[in-house]
Structures are given as structure tokens and as C-alpha cells.
Design a protein around this motif. Structure first.
Motif, mmCIF file in Angstrom:
data_model
loop_
_atom_site.group_PDB
_atom_site.id
_atom_site.type_symbol
_atom_site.label_atom_id
_atom_site.label_comp_id
_atom_site.label_asym_id
_atom_site.label_seq_id
_atom_site.Cartn_x
_atom_site.Cartn_y
_atom_site.Cartn_z
ATOM 1 N N PRO A 276 0.806 -1.230 0.000
ATOM 2 C CA PRO A 276 0.000 0.000 0.000
ATOM 3 C C PRO A 276 0.835 1.274 0.000
ATOM 4 O O PRO A 276 0.361 2.311 -0.458
ATOM 5 N N VAL A 277 2.053 1.232 0.535
ATOM 6 C CA VAL A 277 2.888 2.433 0.535
ATOM 7 C C VAL A 277 3.123 2.914 -0.893
ATOM 8 O O VAL A 277 3.112 4.126 -1.177
ATOM 9 N N PHE A 278 3.287 1.989 -1.819
ATOM 10 C CA PHE A 278 3.510 2.365 -3.211
ATOM 11 C C PHE A 278 2.221 2.823 -3.882
ATOM 12 O O PHE A 278 2.246 3.684 -4.761
ATOM 13 N N ASP A 279 1.095 2.248 -3.485
ATOM 14 C CA ASP A 279 -0.181 2.736 -4.012
ATOM 15 C C ASP A 279 -0.406 4.203 -3.649
ATOM 16 O O ASP A 279 -1.036 4.950 -4.394
ATOM 17 N N GLU A 280 0.104 4.607 -2.497
ATOM 18 C CA GLU A 280 -0.051 6.005 -2.065
ATOM 19 C C GLU A 280 0.754 6.981 -2.920
ATOM 20 O O GLU A 280 0.540 8.193 -2.842
ATOM 21 N N LEU A 281 1.665 6.464 -3.739
ATOM 22 C CA LEU A 281 2.466 7.349 -4.584
ATOM 23 C C LEU A 281 1.611 8.120 -5.586
ATOM 24 O O LEU A 281 1.987 9.213 -6.019
ATOM 25 N N VAL A 282 0.479 7.568 -5.967
ATOM 26 C CA VAL A 282 -0.417 8.287 -6.884
ATOM 27 C C VAL A 282 -0.849 9.612 -6.258
ATOM 28 O O VAL A 282 -0.800 10.667 -6.893
ATOM 29 N N THR A 283 -1.237 9.570 -4.982
ATOM 30 C CA THR A 283 -1.629 10.796 -4.279
ATOM 31 C C THR A 283 -0.437 11.723 -4.103
ATOM 32 O O THR A 283 -0.552 12.949 -4.295
ATOM 33 N N HIS A 284 0.710 11.179 -3.756
ATOM 34 C CA HIS A 284 1.898 12.017 -3.586
ATOM 35 C C HIS A 284 2.280 12.697 -4.906
ATOM 36 O O HIS A 284 2.693 13.867 -4.914
ATOM 37 N N GLN A 285 2.117 11.988 -6.005
ATOM 38 C CA GLN A 285 2.424 12.590 -7.304
ATOM 39 C C GLN A 285 1.503 13.767 -7.586
ATOM 40 O O GLN A 285 1.943 14.816 -8.090
ATOM 41 N N GLN A 286 0.243 13.635 -7.237
ATOM 42 C CA GLN A 286 -0.712 14.719 -7.462
ATOM 43 C C GLN A 286 -0.380 15.938 -6.603
ATOM 44 O O GLN A 286 -0.510 17.076 -7.059
ATOM 45 N N VAL A 287 0.043 15.704 -5.370
ATOM 46 C CA VAL A 287 0.428 16.808 -4.483
ATOM 47 C C VAL A 287 1.636 17.543 -5.044
ATOM 48 O O VAL A 287 1.655 18.781 -5.132
ATOM 49 N N ILE A 288 2.663 16.810 -5.420
ATOM 50 C CA ILE A 288 3.892 17.426 -5.940
ATOM 51 C C ILE A 288 3.609 18.181 -7.228
ATOM 52 O O ILE A 288 4.094 19.298 -7.438
ATOM 53 N N LEU A 289 2.793 17.592 -8.095
ATOM 54 C CA LEU A 289 2.432 18.251 -9.350
ATOM 55 C C LEU A 289 1.757 19.589 -9.090
ATOM 56 O O LEU A 289 2.134 20.618 -9.671
ATOM 57 N N ALA A 290 0.761 19.605 -8.213
ATOM 58 C CA ALA A 290 0.013 20.838 -7.955
ATOM 59 C C ALA A 290 0.905 21.907 -7.341
ATOM 60 O O ALA A 290 0.886 23.079 -7.762
ATOM 61 N N TYR A 291 1.705 21.520 -6.344
ATOM 62 C CA TYR A 291 2.560 22.495 -5.664
ATOM 63 C C TYR A 291 3.575 23.100 -6.636
ATOM 64 O O TYR A 291 3.748 24.331 -6.691
ATOM 65 N N GLU A 292 4.252 22.269 -7.389
ATOM 66 C CA GLU A 292 5.298 22.773 -8.281
ATOM 67 C C GLU A 292 4.706 23.538 -9.463
ATOM 68 O O GLU A 292 5.275 24.545 -9.904
ATOM 69 N N ALA A 293 3.566 23.087 -9.987
ATOM 70 C CA ALA A 293 2.936 23.806 -11.093
ATOM 71 C C ALA A 293 2.498 25.201 -10.678
ATOM 72 O O ALA A 293 2.617 26.169 -11.442
ATOM 73 N N ALA A 294 1.979 25.330 -9.455
ATOM 74 C CA ALA A 294 1.552 26.645 -8.971
ATOM 75 C C ALA A 294 2.711 27.630 -8.942
ATOM 76 O O ALA A 294 2.519 28.835 -9.166
ATOM 77 N N HIS A 295 3.917 27.147 -8.646
ATOM 78 C CA HIS A 295 5.094 28.007 -8.642
ATOM 79 C C HIS A 295 5.657 28.194 -10.050
ATOM 80 O O HIS A 295 6.012 29.309 -10.439
ATOM 81 N N ALA A 296 5.713 27.132 -10.834
ATOM 82 C CA ALA A 296 6.304 27.218 -12.175
ATOM 83 C C ALA A 296 5.483 28.111 -13.098
ATOM 84 O O ALA A 296 6.036 28.787 -13.977
ATOM 85 N N LEU A 297 4.161 28.119 -12.927
ATOM 86 C CA LEU A 297 3.285 28.900 -13.804
ATOM 87 C C LEU A 297 2.691 30.116 -13.089
ATOM 88 O O LEU A 297 1.650 30.631 -13.482
ATOM 89 N N ALA A 298 3.381 30.606 -12.076
ATOM 90 C CA ALA A 298 2.867 31.759 -11.325
ATOM 91 C C ALA A 298 2.708 32.989 -12.203
ATOM 92 O O ALA A 298 1.682 33.687 -12.143
ATOM 93 N N SER A 299 3.697 33.285 -13.028
ATOM 94 C CA SER A 299 3.612 34.466 -13.898
ATOM 95 C C SER A 299 2.522 34.300 -14.941
ATOM 96 O O SER A 299 1.766 35.248 -15.233
ATOM 97 N N GLU A 300 2.434 33.105 -15.511
ATOM 98 C CA GLU A 300 1.400 32.851 -16.519
ATOM 99 C C GLU A 300 0.009 32.971 -15.900
ATOM 100 O O GLU A 300 -0.921 33.457 -16.546
ATOM 101 N N ARG A 301 -0.132 32.549 -14.661
ATOM 102 C CA ARG A 301 -1.437 32.642 -14.004
ATOM 103 C C ARG A 301 -1.842 34.102 -13.814
ATOM 104 O O ARG A 301 -3.012 34.463 -14.006
ATOM 105 N N ILE A 302 -0.890 34.939 -13.453
ATOM 106 C CA ILE A 302 -1.198 36.361 -13.282
ATOM 107 C C ILE A 302 -1.586 36.994 -14.618
ATOM 108 O O ILE A 302 -2.550 37.752 -14.705
ATOM 109 N N ARG A 303 -0.855 36.646 -15.662
ATOM 110 C CA ARG A 303 -1.056 37.310 -16.955
ATOM 111 C C ARG A 303 -2.203 36.711 -17.758
ATOM 112 O O ARG A 303 -2.931 37.435 -18.445
ATOM 113 N N PHE A 304 -2.363 35.393 -17.695
ATOM 114 C CA PHE A 304 -3.322 34.715 -18.577
ATOM 115 C C PHE A 304 -4.384 33.927 -17.811
ATOM 116 O O PHE A 304 -5.099 33.128 -18.410
#
Length: 421
Positions: A276-304
Motif C-alpha cells: 500500500p505504501v507504493f499505491d499512495e504514490l499516486v496521491t503524492h504525485q498529485q500533491v507534488i504536481l500541484a505544488y510545483e505547477a503553482a510556482h512554475a506557472l505563477a507568472s502565466e497565471r497572473i497574466r493569462f
């Protein structure tokens, strides 16, 4: 079918060396196919007006990819072609100041960029205009939609893609081509639009494992991938990740057929349960994706932000609400799992056989399909390879995924080379 449909990189090199082909012959054949197919498949965001040939030194050897047409995913910077990042024009530059590192590498090797292939919006989930070449009512997958469809339809032999969730493996499965995601960090992402940098990976689509082996060696400086005479002594584990829900009938058949073929070629094939620890990686991947995307696309979010699709807006908003502690928790869980899976590979496994997607390409163009079976493997960072080995009763491709430990890319490709012979 003509001589170009099954042409390989090595085959073209032999044709050039023998004087039976010129540097622009493959380009011309691809343009002819594009003229015939593009109106229905819509794989291209931009087509180069003319080829740019890197001329070899006088009396010197030809560059290794001399005259080989390649497609560039439209989140990768190019000096001579516009980049829109899949935004359908609300964010667009006529040309970048510099080519992305991977584009420069390809140019030095003599490859000919055909153009920019369609991407989903900022390489996330908003569907693009591209259709599946096997049935234009079906999605080609995403985010590397155009790259997979262009290779599958014969419009180009090689196309660059990127994967942060399942953007190479899933469209390769849906479109029935080879798709390779190297170990994270192997190919430079300089000049590639970031979505989640700890997972963003540059890879490619090709018609054959042989061509993927050549590309891996040339683009990384690695020795040529060693040819294996058989799979005797190779240990394969069957391990869908996550382990639930049950596999669909078509995916189960694809996995079973691959397992039988591996066994017939000398490999030992056994099930592997990671827990089950490995099954939880799906959720961890979603968390990391959201957190990093919010920072990587911060300027684009403001502009577009107002022009962005609702799924992307929701992702960025989710990421903004995540705490650093929650993000670190998921990063630490991923790192722990990497060490644990490496121990499995070291002690008992050469490669893992897993699903590439939840089934054949779904009907409709309002979704790019479910990346469920790529989330954990992408987070773990090892090389992943889609192999087109099965078709449904309707003739639609269903790929299987081979996965290896980090930094074992060449070994994975060598195993696949035997499996696909």
C-alpha cells in the motif's frame, strides 16, 4: 505503403552511405504524408517552411542523424519557429531567443526539424485539436498529443515529447508507437516549459525500439545499447501500480501476452506486490504536481489566468493552497520509495512489466484519458518504455509498459529490443 513507412535511422544512414538517397529525401516523403494526413489528424501547431541542413565537414563523416526528420513538441523553445505552449494562441511568441538544449543537440547531429507538434495547454490535461490516427473519433492522449499522432501516422519518424504525469507513455499506448521516457534528469530540460520540475522529463516517440536505442546513445553520449541474444537470465516482475482497481480485460490480455512472449524468449516472469505504501504514490504525485505547477506557472497565471482552462486553473489553485510541509511530506515519501524499489531491482528484478494505460484510447475529444498507471512510475524517476504489442478486437492499440531502475535505461532498451524482435 512505400519504402519510407518502415525506414529506420540506421537504414537511412546506409542509404546515404551507398548513394541511394539524398539528405532531403526523407523530409520530402514526410511532407508528402503530412499533406495527405494533417487535415484529418491535426498533429501540427506549426510546420517549418523549409529544411535546415547542418552540412558536414568536407570529406568528413556524416552527422549521425543527418537528414532524419524530427518533430518538436510545442512546449520546447525554438529560434526559427513559434511556440504557443498548447495555449491556442493566448500565450505565444513568434520565436525564442535560443533553441532549447535538446533542439540544439538534434541540430548538431544533423536532424531536420519538421515543425512543432500540438501539446495540451502547458502540458497539462486540457485536450488539444489532435485526433487519433487509428480512429479520429478517439483521443490520441496527452500531453504530447501531436508528437504521438505524427509518428503513428507516418508524418515523421521521430518526435520529441515530455512527461510529468503520463504524457509520453499514455499517448504512445493510444497511438500504437514506441514511447520512451528516460531516467529523470538524463536529457536537459533547458528551454522546455516547466510544469513540475522534479518530474518533468524529455523523451521521444519512434517507430521502433532500434531507433529509440540510437537516439538514447546519441542524445546522452552513452555507448551504443548492447544487443542481447536472448532474455535468458533476465528477471521480469509483473506489477501494476497502483495495484487497484482490477485491470480492464484488454489491458490484462496485453500484459498476459507480453508475459508469455517474455517467457518464450528465456526470461523468468513472476508477480510482484509492492504494498500500500507504493499505491499512495499516486496521491503524492498529485500533491507534488500541484505544488510545483503553482510556482512554475505563477507568472502565466497572473497574466493569462482568465484565459486558462478550468482544469488548469483548478490545479494552480490547489497548488497555492498546499503547505510546504505537505509538499515536503510527499517528496520524502517519493524518495523513500525510490530507495525501496531500487532494492527490489538490485535483488530480484531487471525490469517490471506494467500497464501503460487503463485501456485503448477512449472515444471523444473532451479528455486525453486517464494517466493512472504512469503517475507512480513517473514520480519514481526511472526509465519507462511503451511497447505497442496488442490490439483490441476493434483493432485499437493497447501498449504495455516496461520500467527499470533509475540509470538502467540502456538495459531496459536492450531487453525491449529482444522482446520486439
Amino acid at each position: 505503403m512505400n519504402e519510407w513507412d518502415n525506414m529506420t535511422i540506421a537504414g537511412f544512414q546506409r542509404q546515404l552511405a551507398a548513394g541511394n538517397a539524398s539528405s532531403l529525401d526523407w523530409w520530402a516523403a514526410c511532407r508528402e504524408r503530412i499533406d495527405a494526413c494533417e487535415s484529418s489528424i491535426q498533429a501540427w501547431e506549426y510546420l517549418a517552411l523549409e529544411p535546415t541542413v547542418a552540412m558536414p565537414a568536407k570529406d568528413g563523416p556524416l552527422p549521425a542523424l543527418f537528414g532524419v526528420p524530427v518533430a518538436i513538441k510545442d512546449i520546447i523553445d525554438t529560434q526559427r519557429m513559434p511556440t504557443t505552449w498548447g495555449t491556442r494562441g493566448y500565450h505565444c511568441v513568434a520565436a525564442s531567443d535560443m533553441d532549447a538544449a535538446i533542439v540544439t543537440q538534434l541540430a548538431r547531429l544533423g536532424a531536420l526539424p519538421m515543425g512543432k507538434t500540438v501539446s495540451t495547454e502547458y502540458a497539462y490535461f486540457q485536450p488539444s485539436k489532435t485526433r487519433n490516427p487509428h480512429d479520429t473519433r478517439l483521443t490520441p492522449g496527452g500531453s504530447s498529443s501531436g508528437s504521438a499522432a505524427a509518428v503513428a501516422s507516418g508524418m515523421v519518424p521521430v518526435a520529441l515529447g515530455t512527461q510529468t504525469v503520463g504524457s509520453i507513455i499514455r499517448p504512445a499506448s493510444y497511438c500504437g508507437v514506441v514511447g520512451f521516457k528516460p531516467t529523470h534528469g538524463t536529457i536537459s530540460t533547458s528551454g522546455v516549459k516547466a510544469l513540475a520540475p522534479s518530474m518533468d522529463t524529455v523523451g521521444w516517440f519512434s517507430r521502433s525500439v532500434e531507433d529509440s536505442c540510437i537516439l538514447f546513445s546519441l542524445l546522452t553520449g552513452a555507448a551504443p545499447v548492447r544487443r542481447l541474444g536472448s532474455l535468458n537470465g533476465i528477471r521480469i516482475a509483473v506489477c501494476p501500480l497502483p495495484s487497484t482497481p482490477p485491470l480492464s480485460p484488454d489491458v490484462k490480455t496485453a500484459i498476459d501476452e507480453a508475459a508469455m512472449r517474455l517467457t518464450a524468449q528465456g526470461a523468468s516472469v513472476t508477480p510482484l506486490r509492492l504494498g500500500p505504501v507504493f499505491d499512495e504514490l499516486v496521491t503524492h504525485q498529485q500533491v507534488i504536481l500541484a505544488y510545483e505547477a503553482a510556482h512554475a506557472l505563477a507568472s502565466e497565471r497572473i497574466r493569462f489566468g482568465e484565459s486558462m482552462s478550468r482544469p488548469l486553473q483548478a490545479l494552480l489553485e490547489d497548488g497555492r493552497r498546499l503547505s510546504l510541509e505537505r509538499y515536503w511530506q510527499s517528496r520524502q515519501a517519493a524518495e523513500h520509495a525510490r530507495h525501496e524499489i531500487s532494492a527490489h531491482f538490485t535483488e530480484r528484478v531487471d525490469a517490471i512489466l506494467a500497464p501503460s494505460a487503463t485501456g485503448a484510447a477512449p472515444e471523444g475529444l473532451d479528455s486525453t484519458g486517464d494517466p493512472l498507471y504512469s503517475r507512480a512510475w513517473t514520480l519514481l524517476g526511472g526509465p519507462c518504455l511503451n511497447l505497442p504489442m496488442h490490439r483490441t478486437s476493434e483493432g485499437l492499440p493497447v501498449g504495455i509498459q516496461l520500467v527499470a531502475d533509475r540509470f538502467k535505461d540502456a538495459h531496459l532498451l536492450a531487453i525491449a529490443g529482444v522482446l520486439m524482435t
